[in-house]
Design a protein around this motif. Structure first.
Motif, PDB file in Angstrom:
ATOM      1  N   GLY A   1       0.759  -1.086  -0.050  1.00 18.04           N
ATOM      2  CA  GLY A   1      -0.173  -0.076   0.070  1.00 18.04           C
ATOM      3  C   GLY A   1       0.953   1.135   0.040  1.00 18.04           C
ATOM      4  N   PHE A   2       2.285   0.950  -0.132  1.00 20.84           N
ATOM      5  CA  PHE A   2       2.951   2.348  -0.052  1.00 20.84           C
ATOM      6  C   PHE A   2       3.724   2.711  -1.124  1.00 20.84           C
ATOM      7  CE2 PHE A   2       2.035   0.881   4.198  1.00 20.84           C
ATOM      8  CZ  PHE A   2       2.018   2.076   5.063  1.00 20.84           C
ATOM      9  N   ASP A   3       4.088   1.683  -2.043  1.00 28.51           N
ATOM     10  CA  ASP A   3       5.129   1.603  -3.141  1.00 28.51           C
ATOM     11  C   ASP A   3       4.076   2.561  -4.416  1.00 28.51           C
ATOM     12  OD1 ASP A   3       6.226   1.344  -5.623  1.00 28.51           O
ATOM     13  OD2 ASP A   3       6.340  -0.823  -5.781  1.00 28.51           O
TER      14      ASP A   3
ATOM     15  N   LEU B   1      10.754  15.867  -8.849  1.00 27.70           N
ATOM     16  CA  LEU B   1      11.063  15.356  -7.374  1.00 27.70           C
ATOM     17  C   LEU B   1      10.277  14.178  -6.980  1.00 27.70           C
ATOM     18  CD1 LEU B   1      12.424  18.245  -7.434  1.00 27.70           C
ATOM     19  CD2 LEU B   1      12.177  18.127  -4.796  1.00 27.70           C
ATOM     20  N   GLU B   2      10.673  13.121  -6.649  1.00 29.32           N
ATOM     21  CA  GLU B   2       9.759  11.870  -6.086  1.00 29.32           C
ATOM     22  C   GLU B   2      10.103  11.292  -4.755  1.00 29.32           C
ATOM     23  OE1 GLU B   2       8.719   7.518  -8.213  1.00 29.32           O
ATOM     24  OE2 GLU B   2      10.284   8.761  -8.969  1.00 29.32           O
ATOM     25  N   LEU B   3       9.035  11.107  -3.944  1.00 34.17           N
ATOM     26  CA  LEU B   3       9.469  10.626  -2.606  1.00 34.17           C
ATOM     27  C   LEU B   3       8.925   8.960  -2.882  1.00 34.17           C
ATOM     28  CD1 LEU B   3       9.021  11.549   0.781  1.00 34.17           C
ATOM     29  CD2 LEU B   3       7.627   9.584   0.209  1.00 34.17           C
ATOM     30  N   HIS B   4       9.637   8.059  -2.355  1.00 33.47           N
ATOM     31  CA  HIS B   4       9.210   6.808  -2.350  1.00 33.47           C
ATOM     32  C   HIS B   4       9.807   5.923  -1.422  1.00 33.47           C
ATOM     33  CE1 HIS B   4       8.549   2.863  -4.666  1.00 33.47           C
ATOM     34  NE2 HIS B   4       8.074   3.577  -5.591  1.00 33.47           N
ATOM     35  N   ILE B   5       9.210   4.823  -0.902  1.00 36.85           N
ATOM     36  CA  ILE B   5       9.871   3.976  -0.119  1.00 36.85           C
ATOM     37  C   ILE B   5      11.130   3.379  -0.629  1.00 36.85           C
ATOM     38  CG2 ILE B   5       7.349   3.262   1.075  1.00 36.85           C
ATOM     39  CD1 ILE B   5       7.507   0.822  -0.393  1.00 36.85           C
TER      40      ILE B   5
ATOM     41  N   ILE C   1      13.920  10.638  -3.245  1.00 41.88           N
ATOM     42  CA  ILE C   1      14.139  10.736  -1.607  1.00 41.88           C
ATOM     43  C   ILE C   1      13.433   9.361  -1.198  1.00 41.88           C
ATOM     44  CG2 ILE C   1      13.247  11.400   0.470  1.00 41.88           C
ATOM     45  CD1 ILE C   1      12.834  14.231  -0.914  1.00 41.88           C
ATOM     46  N   PHE C   2      14.423   8.696  -0.764  1.00 43.92           N
ATOM     47  CA  PHE C   2      13.970   7.312  -0.030  1.00 43.92           C
ATOM     48  C   PHE C   2      13.663   7.407   1.475  1.00 43.92           C
ATOM     49  CE2 PHE C   2      15.958   3.866  -2.997  1.00 43.92           C
ATOM     50  CZ  PHE C   2      14.966   4.096  -3.720  1.00 43.92           C
ATOM     51  N   ILE C   3      12.592   6.778   1.959  1.00 47.27           N
ATOM     52  CA  ILE C   3      12.297   6.424   3.435  1.00 47.27           C
ATOM     53  C   ILE C   3      12.343   5.236   3.709  1.00 47.27           C
ATOM     54  CG2 ILE C   3      10.888   8.631   3.532  1.00 47.27           C
ATOM     55  CD1 ILE C   3       8.546   6.737   3.828  1.00 47.27           C
ATOM     56  N   PRO C   4      12.470   4.558   4.965  1.00 47.25           N
ATOM     57  CA  PRO C   4      12.864   3.220   5.233  1.00 47.25           C
ATOM     58  C   PRO C   4      11.530   2.392   5.217  1.00 47.25           C
ATOM     59  CG  PRO C   4      13.755   4.712   6.976  1.00 47.25           C
ATOM     60  CD  PRO C   4      12.904   5.721   6.067  1.00 47.25           C
ATOM     61  N   SER C   5      11.838   1.189   4.663  1.00 48.57           N
ATOM     62  CA  SER C   5      10.913   0.222   4.651  1.00 48.57           C
ATOM     63  C   SER C   5      11.124  -1.011   5.767  1.00 48.57           C
ATOM     64  CB  SER C   5      11.183  -0.510   3.084  1.00 48.57           C
ATOM     65  OG  SER C   5      10.808   0.161   1.986  1.00 48.57           O
ATOM     66  N   ARG C   6      10.028  -1.190   6.503  1.00 47.20           N
ATOM     67  CA  ARG C   6      10.219  -2.161   7.430  1.00 47.20           C
ATOM     68  C   ARG C   6      10.666  -3.647   6.781  1.00 47.20           C
ATOM     69  NH1 ARG C   6       5.026  -2.915  11.130  1.00 47.20           N
ATOM     70  NH2 ARG C   6       4.239  -4.135   9.197  1.00 47.20           N
TER      71      ARG C   6
ATOM     72  N   SER D   1       5.800   1.440   5.865  1.00 49.05           N
ATOM     73  CA  SER D   1       6.843   2.226   6.381  1.00 49.05           C
ATOM     74  C   SER D   1       6.159   2.979   7.422  1.00 49.05           C
ATOM     75  CB  SER D   1       7.088   3.064   5.227  1.00 49.05           C
ATOM     76  OG  SER D   1       7.938   2.819   4.416  1.00 49.05           O
ATOM     77  N   GLU D   2       6.886   3.201   8.581  1.00 53.44           N
ATOM     78  CA  GLU D   2       6.467   3.855   9.850  1.00 53.44           C
ATOM     79  C   GLU D   2       6.092   5.333   9.509  1.00 53.44           C
ATOM     80  OE1 GLU D   2       5.846   2.317  12.305  1.00 53.44           O
ATOM     81  OE2 GLU D   2       6.981   0.415  11.916  1.00 53.44           O
ATOM     82  N   TRP D   3       5.050   5.902  10.159  1.00 51.55           N
ATOM     83  CA  TRP D   3       4.349   7.104  10.034  1.00 51.55           C
ATOM     84  C   TRP D   3       5.565   8.203  10.412  1.00 51.55           C
ATOM     85  CZ3 TRP D   3       1.071   8.658   6.285  1.00 51.55           C
ATOM     86  CH2 TRP D   3       0.201   7.732   5.778  1.00 51.55           C
TER      87      TRP D   3
END
Length: 419
Positions: free
Chosen positions: A97-99, A194-198, A380-385, A396-398
């Motif tokens: 649900g995040f990708d 610009l793109e933000l992604h897990i 930009i990457f944010i962490p994936s559990r 991914s944590e909020w």
């Protein structure tokens, strides 16, 4: 108010962001598995696009949809170049649900935050939800159309794993295939993407770092392989007299570590994906195996070397097991280095926000790599559990999402404050 003047400092409304993401994930959800099914140009994908288009209009943006169903919502000056920000809405089958969807939701939330604060950009910002990024048909059609990078020969023959052609899928959704070639944006129209992604990998979580700034994206080659032998009775056919298509597939699979060891790097990836066996019956030797092989690397020369080695090993395995082999090249995306100046800007804004970060490559393909051919692009990457993606367990944590969204907002404010 324009430029750097605003009523208050823009900030992310995390509850509103959650609502945007939940709205997108109301389409294609499978309650039995927890996965999401919005393959490119499916009914669920198109319904999600219509829903998001309505949210852009509600936000007061100037909205349009192009010939491949990319959706744009413009905020700021009606004329002049724009900063594009967003990601994709489509998913792989039973995806998470995040990708993609998260990056689209963050883009809209950033613009809403600006409007709430009374910030009007000097350079327009366009929220974009790209089409068919997940490669159902072997490419990244939405961003390829924007960048004018569609190969006509590929386009006219592209099909999905079930045999549906790309042109048929477009026509089924009321889209004219020829319009795909009329979506190109001029470089004068687009200042940056610009793109933000897990992350879709374990590095950030393992290092306990909230932000990854992607400096390069792996190239991807996709081939379809058919090994043909002879179906026969599994009890009466001696082992040394078989033409076992699965045995040929398995023999090739065991050679993958050696291929990477001889020709690759720590950034190399080779994956056998969808596999079909015929007759696929417990007591029958498989006479035919059809499978995909995806090869990735951040260096194009190495990517070519890996692909040639893969082909050679497939032919060798076929020969050893008395099989014929057919290899079809489905698609090729070259590795891309992303814009270093945008990476520096993001690093500066991350530092201002007190966010630790690293620069890192991406082993997965993203719209940013296609958009880099049109304009400076950043990811930009944010962490994936647990590094899990393309699966219902993707998460991914909020707190990490909020950090990434605030970095995106800060970067957009800075970029759009100058004409």
């Amino acid at each position: 108010m324009t430029g750097k003047t605003w009523d208050k400092k823009p900030d992310i409304d995390i509850d509103r962001l959650k609502t945007f993401l939940a709205g997108l994930n109301g389409f294609g959800a499978n309650p039995l598995t927890g996965g999401f099914n919005r393959p490119g140009y499916s009914d669920a994908d198109m319904a999600a696009r219509a829903w998001f288009e309505a949210r852009l209009k509600e936000a007061g943006l100037a909205v349009r949809r192009d010939g491949v169903a990319n959706i744009f919502g413009r905020y700021g000056p009606a004329e002049g170049p724009a900063i594009l920000v967003g990601s994709h809405i489509d998913t792989v089958p039973e995806g998470g649900g995040f990708d993609g969807a998260l990056g689209v939701a963050v883009a809209l939330e950033c613009v809403k935050a600006m409007k709430d604060a009374g910030f009007e950009p000097s350079t327009a910002i366009e929220v974009v939800a790209t089409a068919e990024e997940e490669g159902r048909f072997g490419g990244m059609l939405g961003s390829q159309a924007i960048a004018g990078r569609i190969d006509r020969a590929w386009f006219e023959t592209a099909g999905d794993a079930d045999g549906m052609s790309l042109q048929t899928a477009l026509a089924a959704q009321g889209l004219s295939p020829e319009d795909a070639f009329n979506c190109r944006r001029s470089p004068d129209e687009v200042k940056a993407f610009l793109e933000l992604h897990i992350e879709q990998g374990p590095v950030l979580e393992h290092k306990r770092i909230p932000i990854g700034l992607v400096d390069g994206i792996s190239g991807v080659s996709n081939i379809s392989v058919t090994l043909t032998g002879r179906a026969n009775h599994s009890g009466t056919t001696p082992m040394d007299m078989r033409s076992d298509a699965f045995a040929g597939l398995a023999a090739f699979a065991t050679r993958i570590p050696a291929i990477i060891g001889d020709h690759g790097t720590d950034q190399s990836r080779i994956t056998i994906g969808k596999v079909e066996l015929e007759p696929n019956f417990p007591h029958t030797i498989p006479g035919r195996a059809v499978f995909s092989v995806i090869t990735r690397d951040t260096d194009e020369k190495i990517q070519h070397a890996l692909l040639q080695a893969v082909k050679a090993e497939i032919d060798a395995a076929a020969h050893r097991h008395h099989l014929s082999s057919e290899i079809k090249e489905k698609s090729w995306l070259s590795p891309v280095a992303l814009d270093p100046k945008l990476q520096d800007l993001l690093a500066s804004e991350a530092q201002n926000l007190g966010l630790s970060h690293i620069r890192m490559p991406s082993g997965a393909g993203h719209d940013a790599q296609t958009m880099q051919s049109l304009c400076p692009s950043a990811l930009i990457f944010i962490p994936s559990r647990a590094g899990i993606s393309h699966a219902p367990e993707e998460h991914s944590e909020w707190a990490d999402i909020l950090a990434g969204a605030r970095l995106m907002l800060s970067a957009l404010v800075r970029l759009s404050s100058h004409g």
